[in-house]
Design a protein around this motif. Structure first.
Motif: not given
Length: 139
Positions: A33-41, A92-98
């Motif tokens: 999930q963390l890897k996916m968030l990094h890619v999305l951001v 990503p949402t702002q929460a993901a970016r944060d």
């Protein structure tokens, strides 16, 4: 050369690993999930679930389940593509970016702690070496 780079990478991350794992536990996130968030951001725009699956070398069903988990946590938004309703786009949402900012800050703090032990000559030598490396990664 690669072995030396790996050894350096491990040294650089050693100072932030514990705080990173604690952060993931607090957020109830897996490394996938963390890897996916990094890619999305990093994408700067919404991507299809298929595109994110390909980028992370995941199966489409696994990517879809990962997106579902992130959606439940409020870390991604998902919508139908304007041109093809079968395609789902995620971002990503702002929460993901944060969260990614906090992860990057933890990593930076680990690197700063490591760099504090360098002599001025070592620090300058490292800066000189880094200045000649490409600024973007190859695709």
């Amino acid at each position: 050369m690669a072995a030396e780079m790996l050894a350096l990478w491990r040294l650089l991350l050693a100072g932030s690993t514990r705080s990173l794992y604690a952060m993931l536990a607090d957020a109830d996130l897996s490394m996938t999930q963390l890897k996916m968030l990094h890619v999305l951001v990093e994408c700067q725009t919404e991507v299809s679930v298929k595109e994110i699956a390909e980028q992370l070398s995941m199966s489409l069903p696994n990517a879809s389940r990962t997106v579902d988990g992130l959606l439940q946590r409020g870390l991604v938004e998902r919508r139908e593509d304007e041109h093809d309703r079968r395609v789902k786009r995620v971002g990503p949402t702002q929460a993901a970016r944060d969260l990614i900012d906090r992860v990057d800050t933890a990593r930076l703090q680990g690197i700063e702690a490591w760099a504090e032990d360098l002599s001025p000559v070592q620090r300058q030598t490292l800066l000189d070496a880094l200045s000649i490396l490409p600024k973007e990664r190859r695709k």
